[in-house]
Motif scaffolding. Structure first.
Motif, PDB file in Angstrom:
ATOM      1  N   LEU A 130      12.825   4.650   7.670  1.00  0.00           N
ATOM      2  CA  LEU A 130      12.855   5.629   8.756  1.00  0.00           C
ATOM      3  C   LEU A 130      11.911   5.240   9.887  1.00  0.00           C
ATOM      4  N   ASP A 131      12.316   5.576  11.096  1.00  0.00           N
ATOM      5  CA  ASP A 131      11.461   5.470  12.277  1.00  0.00           C
ATOM      6  C   ASP A 131      11.691   6.733  13.085  1.00  0.00           C
ATOM      7  N   ASN A 132      10.929   7.774  12.762  1.00  0.00           N
ATOM      8  CA  ASN A 132      11.069   9.060  13.436  1.00  0.00           C
ATOM      9  C   ASN A 132       9.949   9.255  14.441  1.00  0.00           C
ATOM     10  N   THR A 133      10.311   9.311  15.718  1.00  0.00           N
ATOM     11  CA  THR A 133       9.322   9.486  16.799  1.00  0.00           C
ATOM     12  C   THR A 133       8.140   8.542  16.615  1.00  0.00           C
ATOM     13  N   SER A 134       8.460   7.266  16.428  1.00  0.00           N
ATOM     14  CA  SER A 134       7.461   6.196  16.309  1.00  0.00           C
ATOM     15  C   SER A 134       6.656   6.253  15.016  1.00  0.00           C
ATOM     16  N   THR A 135       7.094   7.043  14.042  1.00  0.00           N
ATOM     17  CA  THR A 135       6.451   7.079  12.736  1.00  0.00           C
ATOM     18  C   THR A 135       7.262   6.226  11.770  1.00  0.00           C
ATOM     19  N   GLU A 136       6.696   5.073  11.402  1.00  0.00           N
ATOM     20  CA  GLU A 136       7.385   4.145  10.508  1.00  0.00           C
ATOM     21  C   GLU A 136       7.102   4.534   9.056  1.00  0.00           C
ATOM     22  N   LYS A 137       8.162   4.707   8.269  1.00  0.00           N
ATOM     23  CA  LYS A 137       7.944   5.101   6.883  1.00  0.00           C
ATOM     24  C   LYS A 137       9.138   4.743   6.025  1.00  0.00           C
ATOM     25  N   ILE A 138       8.882   4.672   4.722  1.00  0.00           N
ATOM     26  CA  ILE A 138       9.946   4.534   3.746  1.00  0.00           C
ATOM     27  C   ILE A 138      10.041   5.842   2.976  1.00  0.00           C
ATOM     28  N   ARG A 139      11.260   6.334   2.815  1.00  0.00           N
ATOM     29  CA  ARG A 139      11.497   7.610   2.136  1.00  0.00           C
ATOM     30  C   ARG A 139      12.066   7.352   0.741  1.00  0.00           C
ATOM     31  N   VAL A 140      11.500   8.036  -0.229  1.00  0.00           N
ATOM     32  CA  VAL A 140      11.967   7.975  -1.613  1.00  0.00           C
ATOM     33  C   VAL A 140      12.381   9.395  -1.995  1.00  0.00           C
ATOM     34  N   SER A 152       0.808   1.976   7.631  1.00  0.00           N
ATOM     35  CA  SER A 152      -0.416   1.917   8.424  1.00  0.00           C
ATOM     36  C   SER A 152      -0.380   0.758   9.408  1.00  0.00           C
ATOM     37  N   SER A 153       0.519  -0.180   9.166  1.00  0.00           N
ATOM     38  CA  SER A 153       0.683  -1.311  10.084  1.00  0.00           C
ATOM     39  C   SER A 153       2.086  -1.869   9.917  1.00  0.00           C
ATOM     40  N   GLY A 154       2.518  -2.648  10.877  1.00  0.00           N
ATOM     41  CA  GLY A 154       3.840  -3.240  10.804  1.00  0.00           C
ATOM     42  C   GLY A 154       4.935  -2.225  11.063  1.00  0.00           C
ATOM     43  N   THR A 155       6.148  -2.611  10.755  1.00  0.00           N
ATOM     44  CA  THR A 155       7.304  -1.772  11.026  1.00  0.00           C
ATOM     45  C   THR A 155       8.311  -1.902   9.890  1.00  0.00           C
ATOM     46  N   ILE A 164       8.803  -0.498  -5.144  1.00  0.00           N
ATOM     47  CA  ILE A 164       8.543   0.926  -5.355  1.00  0.00           C
ATOM     48  C   ILE A 164       8.354   1.138  -6.849  1.00  0.00           C
ATOM     49  N   SER A 165       7.253   1.781  -7.220  1.00  0.00           N
ATOM     50  CA  SER A 165       6.990   2.005  -8.642  1.00  0.00           C
ATOM     51  C   SER A 165       6.687   3.471  -8.914  1.00  0.00           C
ATOM     52  N   ARG A 166       7.005   3.895 -10.126  1.00  0.00           N
ATOM     53  CA  ARG A 166       6.590   5.213 -10.608  1.00  0.00           C
ATOM     54  C   ARG A 166       6.040   5.048 -12.007  1.00  0.00           C
ATOM     55  N   ASP A 167       4.866   5.630 -12.256  1.00  0.00           N
ATOM     56  CA  ASP A 167       4.260   5.506 -13.571  1.00  0.00           C
ATOM     57  C   ASP A 167       4.633   6.700 -14.445  1.00  0.00           C
ATOM     58  N   GLY A 168       4.073   6.741 -15.654  1.00  0.00           N
ATOM     59  CA  GLY A 168       4.410   7.787 -16.602  1.00  0.00           C
ATOM     60  C   GLY A 168       3.936   9.164 -16.219  1.00  0.00           C
ATOM     61  N   SER A 169       3.070   9.240 -15.193  1.00  0.00           N
ATOM     62  CA  SER A 169       2.594  10.540 -14.702  1.00  0.00           C
ATOM     63  C   SER A 169       3.278  10.930 -13.401  1.00  0.00           C
ATOM     64  N   ASN A 170       4.368  10.258 -13.073  1.00  0.00           N
ATOM     65  CA  ASN A 170       5.183  10.536 -11.882  1.00  0.00           C
ATOM     66  C   ASN A 170       4.494  10.190 -10.570  1.00  0.00           C
ATOM     67  N   ASN A 171       3.502   9.301 -10.639  1.00  0.00           N
ATOM     68  CA  ASN A 171       2.879   8.810  -9.414  1.00  0.00           C
ATOM     69  C   ASN A 171       3.748   7.699  -8.832  1.00  0.00           C
ATOM     70  N   VAL A 172       4.244   7.916  -7.613  1.00  0.00           N
ATOM     71  CA  VAL A 172       5.092   6.944  -6.943  1.00  0.00           C
ATOM     72  C   VAL A 172       4.273   6.198  -5.897  1.00  0.00           C
ATOM     73  N   THR A 173       4.398   4.865  -5.887  1.00  0.00           N
ATOM     74  CA  THR A 173       3.685   4.029  -4.924  1.00  0.00           C
ATOM     75  C   THR A 173       4.683   3.083  -4.272  1.00  0.00           C
ATOM     76  N   ALA A 180       0.024  -1.762  -0.945  1.00  0.00           N
ATOM     77  CA  ALA A 180       0.454  -0.368  -0.890  1.00  0.00           C
ATOM     78  C   ALA A 180       0.413   0.117   0.550  1.00  0.00           C
ATOM     79  N   VAL A 181       1.488   0.747   1.003  1.00  0.00           N
ATOM     80  CA  VAL A 181       1.536   1.186   2.396  1.00  0.00           C
ATOM     81  C   VAL A 181       0.798   2.502   2.606  1.00  0.00           C
ATOM     82  N   ALA A 182       0.591   3.258   1.530  1.00  0.00           N
ATOM     83  CA  ALA A 182      -0.098   4.545   1.608  1.00  0.00           C
ATOM     84  C   ALA A 182      -0.492   4.941   0.199  1.00  0.00           C
ATOM     85  N   ALA A 183      -1.213   6.048   0.093  1.00  0.00           N
ATOM     86  CA  ALA A 183      -1.619   6.535  -1.223  1.00  0.00           C
ATOM     87  C   ALA A 183      -0.407   6.959  -2.043  1.00  0.00           C
ATOM     88  N   SER A 184      -0.550   6.891  -3.359  1.00  0.00           N
ATOM     89  CA  SER A 184       0.522   7.326  -4.257  1.00  0.00           C
ATOM     90  C   SER A 184       0.798   8.816  -4.076  1.00  0.00           C
TER      91      SER A 184
END
Length: 235
Positions: A130-140, A152-155, A164-173, A180-184
């Motif tokens: 996604l690139d919404n109003t200059s906000t670059e992100k990946i949606r899961v 935080s950088s790049g596009t 993309i990973s998810r652990d046994g406690s449902n933490n997605v990174t 890592a592009v952002a916190a889990s």
């Protein structure tokens, strides 16, 4: 020259290397669920892809019978061009990720607001750039909700590999080019995947090139994430 319905199979010469010095392959892992391998398992209709075979033992083969929706192929690279039709590949069976997982793909998008993979039969199941109003992100997104990872950088249009990973406690990174592009974030629920390049119904078609997609189910670890990253970085 490979003609209508012909198949070509070869192996990538680049892969992650373990500490032991052995070449690591996704098929070394018992958790491998599906593997759409670079330059391997491709069936061509002329110069377009009618099928991309699953290189795991699970037979989640991705196919496309509609010639107008078949991505182009050259030198191991699939090119999706949705300008006329939503080019995509689909499986008759659905990959269900209901616990820990690792998903990796090497892509070079030509546009944002596109789906790399998801479900073309169930609503709101996707991995989307996604690139919404200059906000670059990946949606899961899955049946339980959605998490967005803002870069935080790049596009999202960078030629990059993603894990993309998810652990046994449902933490997605979400990792881009090994970082890592952002916190889990927490996201439970089930991911349904039966399509590369679209979500239900033929929505947000992918635009750009793709080299490999690999999916592991029921396991995640730093070692696995690093091995997948190392392999994809060399493609």
């Amino acid at each position: 020259m490979i003609g209508l319905g012909a198949s070509m199979t070869s192996s990538s010469s680049t892969a992650a290397v373990l500490d032991s010095g052995a070449v690591w392959l996704p098929s070394d892992e018992s958790s491998l669920e599906a593997w759409y391998r670079f330059n391997t398992g491709i069936t061509l209709n002329g110069s377009d892809v009618s099928a991309w075979a699953d290189s795991s033992s699970n037979s989640f083969n991705m196919v496309q019978a509609d010639a107008d929706e078949q991505p182009a192929f050259s030198a191991g690279v699939l090119t999706f061009d949705p300008s006329s039709d939503p080019q995509n590949l689909q499986s008759s069976s659905t990959i269900t990720l209901n616990g820990a997982f690792v998903v990796g793909f090497k892509i070079n998008p030509a546009a944002s607001n596109v789906v790399v993979m998801g479900s073309n039969s169930v609503n709101n199941e996707m991995f989307k750039l996604l690139d919404n109003t200059s906000t670059e992100k990946i949606r899961v997104k899955n049946d339980s909700g959605v998490v967005d990872f803002q870069l935080s950088s790049g596009t999202v249009l960078d030629d990059a590999y993603w894990v993309i990973s998810r652990d046994g406690s449902n933490n997605v990174t979400a990792f881009k080019d090994g970082s890592a592009v952002a916190a889990s974030q927490i996201l439970s629920g089930t991911f349904d995947i039966n399509a590369i390049g679209v979500r239900n119904s033929d929505t947000n078609p992918y635009n750009g090139t793709m080299k490999e997609v690999v999916i592991f189910k029921g396991a995640t670890s730093t070692a696995l994430i690093n091995n997948v990253s190392s392999r994809l970085s060399g493609l």
